[in-house]
Enzyme design. Sequence first.
Site, PDB file in Angstrom:
ATOM      1  N   GLN A   1      42.244  -1.106 -10.041  1.00 34.91           N
ATOM      2  CA  GLN A   1      42.007  -0.790 -11.447  1.00 34.91           C
ATOM      3  C   GLN A   1      43.062  -1.465 -12.334  1.00 34.91           C
ATOM      4  OE1 GLN A   1      38.859   0.275 -10.892  1.00 34.91           O
ATOM      5  NE2 GLN A   1      39.222   1.488 -12.688  1.00 34.91           N
TER       6      GLN A   1
ATOM      7  N   HIS B   1      44.795  -4.185 -11.605  1.00 36.02           N
ATOM      8  CA  HIS B   1      44.513  -5.622 -11.611  1.00 36.02           C
ATOM      9  C   HIS B   1      43.399  -5.967 -12.589  1.00 36.02           C
ATOM     10  CE1 HIS B   1      46.455  -8.328  -8.692  1.00 36.02           C
ATOM     11  NE2 HIS B   1      46.836  -7.214  -8.099  1.00 36.02           N
TER      12      HIS B   1
ATOM     13  N   HIS C   1      45.383   0.404  -7.606  1.00 38.57           N
ATOM     14  CA  HIS C   1      45.934  -0.944  -7.742  1.00 38.57           C
ATOM     15  C   HIS C   1      44.848  -1.908  -8.228  1.00 38.57           C
ATOM     16  CE1 HIS C   1      48.549  -4.331  -6.944  1.00 38.57           C
ATOM     17  NE2 HIS C   1      47.706  -4.827  -6.065  1.00 38.57           N
TER      18      HIS C   1
END
Length: 106
Positions: free
Chosen positions: A80, A82, A78
């Site tokens: 990564q 973002h 998650h």
Amino acid sequence: MTKDELSMVGFEIVAYSGDARSTLLSLLKEMRAGNFENVEEKLKEADENINLAHQSQTKILQQEARGEDMEMGFIFIHGQDHLMTTILLRDIVDDFINLYEERGNK
């Protein structure tokens, strides 16, 4: 690196890239309203947070390159996601800066 430690790095990435994303979206609103006073300051702030997120990511990449086995969890992935979308937003905001400035000079 344990899964918990990797999750903490994921949270760091989410936090830093989230702060950068919020700054960039705020800047976009300001520019849309015709306010260009804080462009450089806001870009610098966003870039600093993107760099911090990238540094957290780099720690993991270096450990993996050294052959350290890591169990990836959803939180890290998650983070990564973002970071990747925030970097893309940063590039798009650059284009909007040029467009809004050109529009204002006409």
